[in-house]
Each structure stands twice: as structure tokens, then as C-alpha cells.
Scaffold this motif. Sequence first.
Motif, mmCIF file in Angstrom:
data_model
loop_
_atom_site.group_PDB
_atom_site.id
_atom_site.type_symbol
_atom_site.label_atom_id
_atom_site.label_comp_id
_atom_site.label_asym_id
_atom_site.label_seq_id
_atom_site.Cartn_x
_atom_site.Cartn_y
_atom_site.Cartn_z
ATOM 1 N N CYS A 105 0.833 -1.219 0.000
ATOM 2 C CA CYS A 105 0.000 0.000 0.000
ATOM 3 C C CYS A 105 0.859 1.257 0.000
ATOM 4 C CB CYS A 105 -0.976 -0.024 1.164
ATOM 5 S SG CYS A 105 -0.240 -0.306 2.776
ATOM 6 N N CYS A 142 -4.303 2.197 -2.239
ATOM 7 C CA CYS A 142 -3.837 1.286 -1.186
ATOM 8 C C CYS A 142 -4.769 0.079 -1.057
ATOM 9 C CB CYS A 142 -3.733 2.017 0.145
ATOM 10 S SG CYS A 142 -5.209 2.919 0.640
ATOM 11 N N CYS A 198 0.811 4.283 -2.941
ATOM 12 C CA CYS A 198 0.202 5.536 -2.463
ATOM 13 C C CYS A 198 0.767 6.762 -3.184
ATOM 14 C CB CYS A 198 0.433 5.661 -0.961
ATOM 15 S SG CYS A 198 -0.192 7.216 -0.285
ATOM 16 N N CYS A 207 -4.224 12.221 3.649
ATOM 17 C CA CYS A 207 -4.766 11.260 2.661
ATOM 18 C C CYS A 207 -5.721 11.964 1.711
ATOM 19 C CB CYS A 207 -5.483 10.128 3.387
ATOM 20 S SG CYS A 207 -6.409 9.035 2.272
#
Length: 247
Positions: free
Chosen positions: A156, A212, A160, A206
Motif C-alpha cells: 500500500c 492502497c 500511495c 490522505c
Amino acid sequence: MAEMRVVKFEVLRFGPETDTEPRFDTYEVPCMEDWVVLDALNAIKDDIDPTLSHRWSCRMGVCGSCGMLVNGRPVLTCAAFVRNYTGTIRVEPLSNFPVVRDLVVDLGSFIDKIKSVKPWIIRKIEKDVGQGEYRQSPEQLAEFKQYSMCINCALCYAACPVLASEPEFLGPAAIALGHRYNMDSRDEGNAERFDTLADADGVWACSYANECSQVCPKHVDPAMAIQQAKLTSALQWLHVVPKKSFT
Ligand code: SF4
Ligand code: FES
């Protein structure tokens, strides 16, 4: 004898002591029908080029150590069947991490981030062992079980897009793990994790690209955990819900 198919692999090679920049070496590998990419890498190392460096252990999707980019996508190479790819297969180290050598990356920053969320049960007052276990209903377990399936493979982090430009971002797996413990009915450490999770480099960095969750081999769905953690931290900041203990 089982039929072999010759598959061409382009494998990134880089030795920081000797190379100024990475290069791709090409190998033609006779592969069995049931081989995964990790089998082909092991065959290269065993029979063609013993200088190749790569990392693996369990060969069964449990240890999380064999993650690499295969044709640009982060995967567990022990679960990536060669037969599912056409043409040349390109293998590279996980992105968003410094390369130690060839396909091996330095996961030190990842481990530090995982530790920073205190991924263990925190109690204000520990019971004596003789007082028995902390009991939990199946419904309470279901609240966080999905987030406890992480194998720390770091796929993940390689996927990202935020980490690609903001390396200080706490990242999907660490946030999902911190959220997992915050949601555990036995835990009282929510307030101890608050500053790390609610920091500017925490949940609020985020952008919900969701990459992810798409690459996670264990269906942890860290993107969902991050959105839930955002809501929780906002409500706690507004004092709409209390931080469990240590407030
Ligand atoms: S959340 Fe999924 S992709 Fe990320 S480290 Fe855990 S198992 Fe791997
Ligand atoms: S070798 Fe353990 S997950 Fe692939």
C-alpha cells in the motif's frame, strides 16, 4: 516431464556501491505452468545470475516480505502467477522506498511509522493474569477484524500517490493499524494515539486515491480505515465523542 515455457524477465539491478544509476538486466527463464514470479526470480538466482538480490520467506502470502513491482503494480511475487502475464515481465523494487540493492528496499521508515501508532492493547490499569482475560463479543471483534489482517507487506505504501510526494505521510497500513486498536473494545489508548493519527502527516494528508485498498493482498481496506479515522479524530477534536482514557 512437465512442459516449460520460456518467459523473458526484465529485472531492475542496482548496487549502491558500484552503480551510479539503476539498469534493467534481461533473463530468459524456462517456467513451469504453476510458477509464480518469485519462482522465476529464484531460478535466475540459482541457475543464471547468483548476484541478484531479492527478499522472500514463506512463499505462501503470509510473511509479507516478497513485495515488488511486477509490470508496475505492487504485488506479492509469491502470489503472482507467471501464466497471468503476457510478453516480457518487468520486475522492480517497491516504489516510495530507498533501494538497498536490486529488488530489496529499506523498510525502516515503514517500521517506524507502524510503531508510532502504538499497535498494541493499552490499558489504564492492567488486570492481574489471575483475574482472567478481557472478553470480547463476536460483534465487537467484527468492528475491527478486517483491519487486523495486515501482513506488513508495504504494498500500500508503494501504491500511495501521497507518499510519492510527501514521504512523511504516516501512510495506509500504520493508520489502519492504529484505527484497529482504537476500535478494539479492550483498548483504552485512543488518546495516546490521537496526536500521531490526527497530525497533518496523519489521516488528513490522505487524498483518498484508494490505490492502497486496491493493491492490498489481504483486503484490509486501509482507505476505508483512514476515512473512519478522519471522522473519529474530527469528532474527538470537537469533543463530540471522548478520547478513550488518558484524557
Ligand atoms: S494494509 Fe494491506 S497492503 Fe498495506 S501493508 Fe497491510 S497487508 Fe500490505
Ligand atoms: S514470501 Fe511470504 S508473502 Fe511472499
